[in-house]
Write an enzyme that holds these catalytic residues in place. Structure first.
Site, short mmCIF file in Angstrom:
data_model
loop_
_atom_site.label_atom_id
_atom_site.label_comp_id
_atom_site.label_asym_id
_atom_site.label_seq_id
_atom_site.Cartn_x
_atom_site.Cartn_y
_atom_site.Cartn_z
N HIS A 117 3.54 -1.43 -5.41
CA HIS A 117 3.54 -0.11 -6.05
C HIS A 117 2.09 0.37 -6.15
O HIS A 117 1.21 -0.40 -6.55
CB HIS A 117 4.17 -0.22 -7.44
N ASP A 173 10.77 -0.80 -10.26
CA ASP A 173 9.40 -1.13 -10.68
C ASP A 173 9.30 -1.91 -11.99
O ASP A 173 8.27 -1.82 -12.68
CB ASP A 173 8.53 0.16 -10.79
N GLY A 186 4.41 2.62 7.41
CA GLY A 186 4.38 1.16 7.50
C GLY A 186 2.99 0.56 7.62
O GLY A 186 2.82 -0.47 8.26
N SER A 187 1.98 1.19 6.97
CA SER A 187 0.65 0.58 7.08
C SER A 187 0.61 -0.76 6.33
O SER A 187 -0.13 -1.67 6.72
CB SER A 187 -0.44 1.53 6.57
#
Ligand code: GRF
Length: 211
Positions: free
Chosen positions: A108, A149, A11-12
């Site tokens: 992404h 994506d 979760g950065s």
């Protein structure tokens, strides 16, 4: 903007959003953090700040419509108006995509439409960039549609691929730009400056009175 953040990992990117909120660069609040994994570091970051959390794995549901309904109900119960996927490794059900059409984004770690799709996450992406000999990689924030994506691209930023690059060094440099790009993209939505014309995302200028 009342955000729900979906994350499967450390979760950065979620942390970068929280930092941007604290710094006044992102006008939003996080109402809910959802993960498919109890051990996700993102959940701990949420709990530390008193943000509601929910662990739901579609794999635990024999009936997928039950999962879809529960997910939708949780988003509604928490007053969620916008969804940010941040390293979330499950597909978003079409019922949720439909209910939050053009209000779900993902980040992404490559320049879509290259190196996206099922199985393209984490190191797989950076290895693919190196194997194909791309001169540039980067990060993409895109709107989420029913596939992996493939939704309209909101923002991208690039990093040059170095001669001595490894998947690890590339991942680290791309992650750094993700942390800037994602809060900036969310802020555009929060300011209601994102317009979709077909598949093109147009960014409205800041109105005169605010610039
Ligand atoms: C990021 O590289 C993001 O682009 C991808 O998953 C990774 C999540 O990292 N979708 P973190 O959990 O935010 O650190």
């Amino acid at each position: 903007m009342q955000l729900a953040v979906f994350a499967s990992g450390g979760g950065s990117n979620f942390q970068a959003m929280l930092d941007a909120i604290d710094a006044g660069r992102l006008n939003a609040s996080v109402a809910l953090c959802i993960s498919n994994k109890e051990s996700a570091g993102a959940l701990e970051r949420a709990r530390d700040r008193g943000i509601a959390t929910l662990v739901l794995d579609p794999k635990d549901f024999a009936d997928s419509s039950e999962y879809d309904a529960l997910l939708l109900e949780s988003l509604e119960d928490h007053g969620v108006t916008f969804v940010a996927l941040a390293g979330y490794l499950r597909q978003i059900p079409s019922a949720v995509v439909e209910a939050y059409r053009n209000r779900i984004v993902n980040i992404h770690p490559a320049l879509l439409p290259s190196h996206g799709g099922p199985g393209m996450y984490g190191r797989h992406v950076h290895r693919a960039v190196l194997e194909r000999g791309d001169r540039f990689s980067g990060a993409t924030v895109h709107i989420v549609d029913e596939d992996y994506d493939t939704g309209p691209i909101v923002l991208q930023d690039t990093v040059p691929v170095q001669e001595d690059e490894t998947a690890e060094t590339l991942a680290a440099r791309v992650l750094k730009i993700e942390h800037r790009l994602y809060p900036a993209a969310l802020q555009l939505f929060s300011e209601d400056r994102v317009r979709l014309v077909g598949r093109r995302v147009l960014i409205d200028p800041i109105p005169d009175s605010q610039s």
